[in-house]
Design an enzyme around this catalytic site. Sequence first.
Site, PDB file in Angstrom:
ATOM      1  N   CYS A 248      29.947  34.515  37.892  1.00  0.00           N
ATOM      2  CA  CYS A 248      29.293  35.597  38.166  1.00  0.00           C
ATOM      3  C   CYS A 248      28.106  35.751  37.130  1.00  0.00           C
ATOM      4  CB  CYS A 248      30.241  36.808  38.771  1.00  0.00           C
ATOM      5  SG  CYS A 248      31.671  36.031  39.951  1.00  0.00           S
TER       6      CYS A 248
ATOM      7  N   HIS B  97      25.676  43.213  39.514  1.00  0.00           N
ATOM      8  CA  HIS B  97      27.068  42.028  40.117  1.00  0.00           C
ATOM      9  C   HIS B  97      26.997  42.731  41.373  1.00  0.00           C
ATOM     10  CE1 HIS B  97      29.375  38.822  41.047  1.00  0.00           C
ATOM     11  NE2 HIS B  97      29.904  39.488  40.560  1.00  0.00           N
TER      12      HIS B  97
ATOM     13  N   ASN C  21      31.371  38.647  47.965  1.00  0.00           N
ATOM     14  CA  ASN C  21      30.191  37.982  46.069  1.00  0.00           C
ATOM     15  C   ASN C  21      30.130  36.699  45.769  1.00  0.00           C
ATOM     16  OD1 ASN C  21      30.450  37.495  43.485  1.00  0.00           O
ATOM     17  ND2 ASN C  21      32.171  38.051  43.213  1.00  0.00           N
TER      18      ASN C  21
END
Length: 323
Positions: A113, A250, A280
């Site tokens: 990520c 993020h 996500n």
Amino acid sequence: MIRSVILGTGSYLPAKVLTNEDLTKIVDTSDEWIVQRTGIRERHVAADGEMTSDLAAAAAAKALEAAGVSVDEIDLVLLATATPDRTFPSSAVEVQRKLGVTHGFAFDLQAVCSGFIYALTVADSLLRTGLARKALVIGADTFSRILDWNDRTTCVLFGDGAGAVVLGTEEGEGTVIDRGLLAASLRADGRHVDKLCTDGGPSMTGAPGHVRMHGQEVFKFAVGGVGDVIKSVFEATGFDGASIDWFIPHQANRRIIEGSAKKLGIPLEKTIITVEGHANTSAATIPLALDFAVRSDKVKRDDVVLFEAVGGGLTWGAVILRW
């Protein structure tokens, strides 16, 4: 001083949408449970035969168009991904092929990520040393391919997508009034590897494995453990939570985003949040959110933007740039 400047942005989301209601037919969950804990309402899922490089190439093509840059000007393709098409070669060379880039160099970068922040920082270094003149920096993932669809603690969290930027260079004066990337800080700590990982891989099991996560531990670290990189970029530039224009973190979980913004003293109205409709998307979340912010006319010329991410590894990082 040579500064790396974002010339254009692009993004791509697969056509298929999987809502929370759809997930209730797969695992024991509910829309209320997912929204309350994550802020996610839906996610996009790649179609059969639609690969990470397809998503990446589509986002990159839009970024090139926005930048007014041709493929002949690109001499670096850097793809941040944890879900490449193949074990080898890199999916970046597939993106090269699909876009028609026949010169320069290309490679993948794996920091999960945090991948886009890592890739942006690496590309900045390569541009400033003259090894490349213009770069495509892409974050793309198809996490739907490595999810355990029987595990409600992970399968509700992730989606597929891609975001890209075209990076060029400008001469600056070496001060924070310059356009471009002003400061970056990267970290990793392998002692936390089991907090967010897959349970397989080519060398371990001969198969990619599925995502496994200790959610509460990752949550605590994402809110409280990444302060060192934020402090580093703030100290390098003199900015703080009150003086930046936009915070693009993020997009893993709305509660994490809100907690991080509050801790940094950044008002929510300065925070770009897209997790509700994208979930996500790993390395793609920041460039996806950036493209949304640019195309919706939020981020404007000379705005100061802070990126921040934490991912499996654990890896984490932050970048401050002037648009």
